[in-house]
Motif scaffolding. Sequence first.
Motif, PDB file in Angstrom:
ATOM      1  N   GLU A   1      22.504  33.867  59.244  1.00 34.92           N
ATOM      2  CA  GLU A   1      22.820  32.630  58.549  1.00 34.92           C
ATOM      3  C   GLU A   1      21.822  32.433  57.402  1.00 34.92           C
ATOM      4  O   GLU A   1      20.610  32.486  57.599  1.00 34.92           O
ATOM      5  N   LYS A   2      22.353  32.187  56.207  1.00 33.88           N
ATOM      6  CA  LYS A   2      21.508  32.078  55.016  1.00 33.88           C
ATOM      7  C   LYS A   2      20.475  30.971  55.142  1.00 33.88           C
ATOM      8  O   LYS A   2      19.324  31.135  54.706  1.00 33.88           O
ATOM      9  N   ASP A   3      20.864  29.838  55.732  1.00 34.59           N
ATOM     10  CA  ASP A   3      19.930  28.717  55.820  1.00 34.59           C
ATOM     11  C   ASP A   3      18.927  28.865  56.957  1.00 34.59           C
ATOM     12  O   ASP A   3      18.150  27.949  57.230  1.00 34.59           O
ATOM     13  N   GLN A   4      18.942  30.030  57.610  1.00 38.89           N
ATOM     14  CA  GLN A   4      17.917  30.335  58.612  1.00 38.89           C
ATOM     15  C   GLN A   4      16.936  31.391  58.103  1.00 38.89           C
ATOM     16  O   GLN A   4      16.168  31.965  58.867  1.00 38.89           O
ATOM     17  N   ILE A   5      16.950  31.620  56.789  1.00 37.82           N
ATOM     18  CA  ILE A   5      16.080  32.610  56.148  1.00 37.82           C
ATOM     19  C   ILE A   5      15.135  31.899  55.195  1.00 37.82           C
ATOM     20  O   ILE A   5      15.538  31.032  54.425  1.00 37.82           O
ATOM     21  N   ILE A   6      13.855  32.279  55.254  1.00 42.97           N
ATOM     22  CA  ILE A   6      12.860  31.763  54.310  1.00 42.97           C
ATOM     23  C   ILE A   6      12.186  32.947  53.625  1.00 42.97           C
ATOM     24  O   ILE A   6      11.934  33.981  54.260  1.00 42.97           O
ATOM     25  N   ILE A   7      11.915  32.811  52.326  1.00 48.81           N
ATOM     26  CA  ILE A   7      11.316  33.887  51.541  1.00 48.81           C
ATOM     27  C   ILE A   7       9.851  33.553  51.268  1.00 48.81           C
ATOM     28  O   ILE A   7       9.516  32.419  50.906  1.00 48.81           O
ATOM     29  N   GLY A   8       8.980  34.554  51.410  1.00 47.17           N
ATOM     30  CA  GLY A   8       7.554  34.327  51.209  1.00 47.17           C
ATOM     31  C   GLY A   8       6.916  35.341  50.295  1.00 47.17           C
ATOM     32  O   GLY A   8       7.466  36.412  50.023  1.00 47.17           O
ATOM     33  N   CYS A   9       5.755  34.974  49.801  1.00 47.63           N
ATOM     34  CA  CYS A   9       4.948  35.873  48.965  1.00 47.63           C
ATOM     35  C   CYS A   9       4.258  36.866  49.901  1.00 47.63           C
ATOM     36  O   CYS A   9       3.094  36.712  50.278  1.00 47.63           O
ATOM     37  N   GLY A  10       4.995  37.910  50.286  1.00 52.27           N
ATOM     38  CA  GLY A  10       4.568  38.802  51.350  1.00 52.27           C
ATOM     39  C   GLY A  10       4.834  38.125  52.693  1.00 52.27           C
ATOM     40  O   GLY A  10       4.995  36.897  52.778  1.00 52.27           O
ATOM     41  N   SER A  11       4.912  38.921  53.748  1.00 46.66           N
ATOM     42  CA  SER A  11       5.071  38.307  55.071  1.00 46.66           C
ATOM     43  C   SER A  11       3.829  37.507  55.452  1.00 46.66           C
ATOM     44  O   SER A  11       3.888  36.632  56.321  1.00 46.66           O
ATOM     45  N   ASP A  12       2.706  37.775  54.765  1.00 49.50           N
ATOM     46  CA  ASP A  12       1.489  37.002  54.999  1.00 49.50           C
ATOM     47  C   ASP A  12       1.745  35.510  54.794  1.00 49.50           C
ATOM     48  O   ASP A  12       1.246  34.665  55.560  1.00 49.50           O
ATOM     49  N   GLU A  13       2.522  35.163  53.749  1.00 50.06           N
ATOM     50  CA  GLU A  13       2.778  33.751  53.490  1.00 50.06           C
ATOM     51  C   GLU A  13       3.630  33.136  54.596  1.00 50.06           C
ATOM     52  O   GLU A  13       3.444  31.958  54.945  1.00 50.06           O
ATOM     53  N   ILE A  14       4.548  33.910  55.164  1.00 53.43           N
ATOM     54  CA  ILE A  14       5.343  33.398  56.280  1.00 53.43           C
ATOM     55  C   ILE A  14       4.424  33.068  57.456  1.00 53.43           C
ATOM     56  O   ILE A  14       4.549  32.017  58.093  1.00 53.43           O
ATOM     57  N   ILE A  15       3.493  33.980  57.747  1.00 55.59           N
ATOM     58  CA  ILE A  15       2.521  33.746  58.827  1.00 55.59           C
ATOM     59  C   ILE A  15       1.701  32.494  58.538  1.00 55.59           C
ATOM     60  O   ILE A  15       1.470  31.652  59.415  1.00 55.59           O
ATOM     61  N   SER A  16       1.271  32.351  57.292  1.00 56.68           N
ATOM     62  CA  SER A  16       0.487  31.181  56.900  1.00 56.68           C
ATOM     63  C   SER A  16       1.278  29.889  57.060  1.00 56.68           C
ATOM     64  O   SER A  16       0.762  28.889  57.578  1.00 56.68           O
ATOM     65  N   LEU A  17       2.538  29.906  56.624  1.00 59.39           N
ATOM     66  CA  LEU A  17       3.372  28.706  56.737  1.00 59.39           C
ATOM     67  C   LEU A  17       3.593  28.309  58.197  1.00 59.39           C
ATOM     68  O   LEU A  17       3.584  27.124  58.535  1.00 59.39           O
ATOM     69  N   VAL A  18       3.785  29.298  59.054  1.00 61.19           N
ATOM     70  CA  VAL A  18       3.965  29.022  60.478  1.00 61.19           C
ATOM     71  C   VAL A  18       2.714  28.352  61.050  1.00 61.19           C
ATOM     72  O   VAL A  18       2.802  27.367  61.800  1.00 61.19           O
ATOM     73  N   CYS A  19       1.548  28.865  60.682  1.00 64.38           N
ATOM     74  CA  CYS A  19       0.300  28.273  61.178  1.00 64.38           C
ATOM     75  C   CYS A  19       0.108  26.860  60.633  1.00 64.38           C
ATOM     76  O   CYS A  19      -0.310  25.948  61.361  1.00 64.38           O
ATOM     77  N   GLN A  20       0.422  26.658  59.360  1.00 66.58           N
ATOM     78  CA  GLN A  20       0.322  25.313  58.772  1.00 66.58           C
ATOM     79  C   GLN A  20       1.289  24.342  59.448  1.00 66.58           C
ATOM     80  O   GLN A  20       0.955  23.176  59.687  1.00 66.58           O
ATOM     81  N   GLY A  21       2.490  24.836  59.724  1.00 66.54           N
ATOM     82  CA  GLY A  21       3.523  23.960  60.243  1.00 66.54           C
ATOM     83  C   GLY A  21       3.398  23.613  61.714  1.00 66.54           C
ATOM     84  O   GLY A  21       3.885  22.561  62.148  1.00 66.54           O
ATOM     85  N   PHE A  22       2.727  24.464  62.488  1.00 67.09           N
ATOM     86  CA  PHE A  22       2.717  24.267  63.936  1.00 67.09           C
ATOM     87  C   PHE A  22       1.343  23.976  64.536  1.00 67.09           C
ATOM     88  O   PHE A  22       1.272  23.439  65.634  1.00 67.09           O
ATOM     89  N   LEU A  23       0.279  24.334  63.845  1.00 64.84           N
ATOM     90  CA  LEU A  23      -1.040  24.253  64.469  1.00 64.84           C
ATOM     91  C   LEU A  23      -1.825  23.019  64.047  1.00 64.84           C
ATOM     92  O   LEU A  23      -1.850  22.637  62.878  1.00 64.84           O
ATOM     93  N   GLU A  24      -2.463  22.416  65.039  1.00 71.81           N
ATOM     94  CA  GLU A  24      -3.395  21.326  64.804  1.00 71.81           C
ATOM     95  C   GLU A  24      -4.750  21.723  65.396  1.00 71.81           C
ATOM     96  O   GLU A  24      -4.853  22.709  66.135  1.00 71.81           O
ATOM     97  N   LYS A  25      -5.763  20.948  65.077  1.00 67.66           N
ATOM     98  CA  LYS A  25      -7.109  21.250  65.551  1.00 67.66           C
ATOM     99  C   LYS A  25      -7.138  21.381  67.066  1.00 67.66           C
ATOM    100  O   LYS A  25      -6.570  20.550  67.778  1.00 67.66           O
TER     101      LYS A  25
END
Length: 358
Positions: free
Chosen positions: A76-100
Amino acid sequence: MKLPTPKNIHIDAYSSGLSRIVDSANLTKLSQNETPLGPCSEVSKIIKKSLTNISRYPDGNSSLLREKLSKKFKLEKDQIIIGCGSDEIISLVCQGFLEKDDEVILSENSFLMYRIYAQINGAKVIFSKEKDNTFDIEETIKSITNRTKIIFIANPNNPTGTYLNKEDILKLRSLIPSHILLMIDDAYAEFMISKDFRSGLDLFKDFKNVIVCRTFSKIYGIANLRLGWGYSSKEIIKSLNLIRPPFNISGVTQEAGVASLSNQKWLNKNIKHNIKWSKIFYKKLSEKKFKINKPCANFFLMNCDNLKLNSDDIFNIFLKYNILLRKMTSYRIKNSLRVSIGNDKENKKFLKVLESKI
C-alpha cells in the motif's frame, strides 16, 4: 558571558572507517559493503540531466518513487515512507517512539546507528548476547522489561554476516508483547538466496507492530545519493511523516530510485556476481584459518584468533598494498576485520595478497 550549551548526550559517534589514505587514487576500498558494479546505466543519465532542475524543490512526498515501490513489492502506497538513507528511517522511528528512560534491545554486535539514535533520544540501550555471532531469540526475550519500546534486528546482520531463518524471526515476533515495536532492517535482503530466508518485508506486510526498512545504498549502488525507505502500518507511517523533514529527498535521488527499481536485469547481475565471489572468498579465507561467516550478504567478518598475525597486522599488510579493510574497533569486536566483495579486479588483487602475504 553564559553561552548556549547542547544537551549532554553520551554516545560513541559513528565511525565509517578509513576512506582516505596516502595513495587514495589507487585505493581498493573493501571496507564499506558498497556495490562493486555501481548503479545501473539509467542512473548516470538521470544525474547528467538533473542540472536543468536544480533550482526547483523536489516532490516532498516522493510520490512517483512510492508508487513504484508499491507496484514492485505489492504494498500500500500510504504505508511507505522515504528517507535520506535507511538511517533516517531509523532516526525517525527513535524520534517518534522513544522518550527519556525508555529501553531498546539490540544484539551486541549490531549496526551502530541503532544504539546512537536511541541514545540521542534519551533511551537506554540493552544489548542481548549473541550465539555464534547470531541474534539470540531467548536472550532477547529475557531482556524485555516494562520499559522496552523497540527491538532492533538487522537480518542479515551487519557486521557479523549472520541471519535468522523464516521460522526463527516469526517466532521472535510471536514472543514479543504486542505493544513493543519490532524494527527489521532489510538492508542486505536482496543478496540473500538461502531457501530458509524470508525478508521482513515478505513476512510482516500485514503486521501493525512491525516496521521494515530498506536501502538503495547496497545492491542498487547509489549510496552517494542517500536513499532508503520504510514500510509499516498506516498509523505508524502517518506518525513518522509528521516529523519527517520537508523535501528530505532530492528530485534526482527520487528518479534514480525509480530507475534502479525498474532494472531487474542489473539487480540479477549484482546477485550473480556476489554469489560467485562469496563462494571464492569463503573458500580462500577458510583455507587461511580465518573464522568467518558462511556466504550470506556481500561481506565477511574475519576473526584472526587462529592466525599467527593479529587483526592490526593483517590490516596493515593489506593497507601496504593499498587495500582498505574495515577495522572492528568501533563495534568492539576483538581481533577481527570485515571485508566487502569488490569487482573482479579488486577481488583478484585482494586474493593475491591473501595468498602470498598472509
